[in-house]
Design an enzyme around this catalytic site. Structure first.
Site, PDB file in Angstrom:
ATOM      1  N   ASP A   1       0.844  -1.192   0.000  1.00  0.00           N
ATOM      2  CA  ASP A   1       0.000   0.000   0.000  1.00  0.00           C
ATOM      3  C   ASP A   1       0.885   1.249   0.000  1.00  0.00           C
ATOM      4  OD1 ASP A   1      -2.506   1.472   0.396  1.00  0.00           O
ATOM      5  OD2 ASP A   1      -1.748   1.826   2.417  1.00  0.00           O
TER       6      ASP A   1
ATOM      7  N   ASP B   1      -0.343   5.210   0.849  1.00  0.00           N
ATOM      8  CA  ASP B   1      -0.621   6.202   1.893  1.00  0.00           C
ATOM      9  C   ASP B   1      -0.695   5.538   3.264  1.00  0.00           C
ATOM     10  OD1 ASP B   1      -1.110   8.490   0.064  1.00  0.00           O
ATOM     11  OD2 ASP B   1      -2.813   7.271  -0.583  1.00  0.00           O
TER      12      ASP B   1
ATOM     13  N   ASP C   1      -1.510  -0.636   5.963  1.00  0.00           N
ATOM     14  CA  ASP C   1      -1.609   0.044   7.253  1.00  0.00           C
ATOM     15  C   ASP C   1      -3.013   0.045   7.824  1.00  0.00           C
ATOM     16  OD1 ASP C   1      -2.562   1.971   5.256  1.00  0.00           O
ATOM     17  OD2 ASP C   1      -2.532   3.426   6.885  1.00  0.00           O
TER      18      ASP C   1
END
Length: 258
Positions: A30, A32, A205
């Site tokens: 991922d 961001d 995240d």
């Protein structure tokens, strides 16, 4: 022949992990909140958009909760913020402006214009990310970046931060019919990597990443420092949590044990 597992080396997980890292061919990562802290880019673009629309500003904490579900979600949260209570996290169908309204479409276009102008200006690569990517490359894993951010913004950001060279593929939230947490983007990315889900590690995240990976059949690790909609990342269906991507030398150790 003995292989080191994530459970053997990672003290940041509450579960037993049985991933044999020698069986991994690729990793999907991922963007961001995982590789780059982009919160202030989002705040800047949304703030400019809301000024254009004569709407009240949003706070940094609010934006942090909204990150991870794509640009349309960010804008929808921001333009509807004056009409919903602050403590409602799941707004369901109570929006004043839905995604089909002309006002929302105008707001989204303004946001995308402003985001292109600030993309990367106020963001920073998290400590340990470059080391983690180098370690994954040292294992011979093929890497792809999969994000709900529009693809053109993702590519521009990775180039600006010097990370694009690590990735064979970069897929944004507009690349496929559905976005994470749906498993489709993960499955399509596995197809592009020419690997099967069980041999493809997903690193993210948030619960979005964990749910998408879990449903696709991929092992998943989460970083503890990202956004995750304001909730503890340990609530997601992840096999392990790490405080830094530099906490991946366990993979390198596993390779030396083969």
């Amino acid at each position: 022949m003995q292989h080191q597992t994530i459970a053997d080396a990672n003290a940041n997980t509450d579960t037993d992990v049985n991933i044999d890292v020698a069986s991994l061919d690729a990793a999907i990562i991922d963007l961001d909140g995982t590789m780059i802290d982009t919160l202030d880019d989002f705040v800047a673009a949304l703030s400019l958009t809301l000024v254009d629309l004569s709407l009240p500003p949003v706070t940094r904490a609010e934006v942090a909760r909204w990150i991870g579900k794509g640009s349309a979600h960010l804008v929808k949260m921001a333009v509807n913020r004056p009409y919903v209570p602050v403590d409602i996290e799941q707004f369901a169908t109570i929006f004043e402006y839905d995604e089909d309204s002309s006002f929302f479409q105008s707001a989204l276009a303004r946001y995308q214009m402003h985001y292109r102008q600030v993309n990367g200006l106020y963001s920073n690569v998290y400590a340990g990310v470059v080391q983690g990517l180098e370690q994954l490359h040292a294992l011979g894993l093929t890497l792809a970046c999969l994000t709900n951010k529009p693809g053109v913004f993702a590519v521009e950001l990775l180039k600006a931060k010097g990370l694009a060279r690590y990735f064979e593929h970069v897929f944004g939230g507009d690349a496929f019919e559905r976005q994470k947490p749906d498993p489709l983007p993960v499955l399509k990315t596995c197809d592009a990597l020419r690997t099967v889900p069980a041999r493809t590690l997903v690193i993210g995240d948030s619960a979005n990443d964990a749910m998408a990976a879990h449903a696709a059949g991929c092992p998943v690790m989460l970083v503890t420092y990202g956004y995750n909609h304001g909730l503890p990342v340990t609530r997601g269906p992840a096999l392990a949590c790490v405080d830094s991507l530099a906490a991946l030398p366990l993979l390198k150790r596993a390779q030396r044990l083969t």
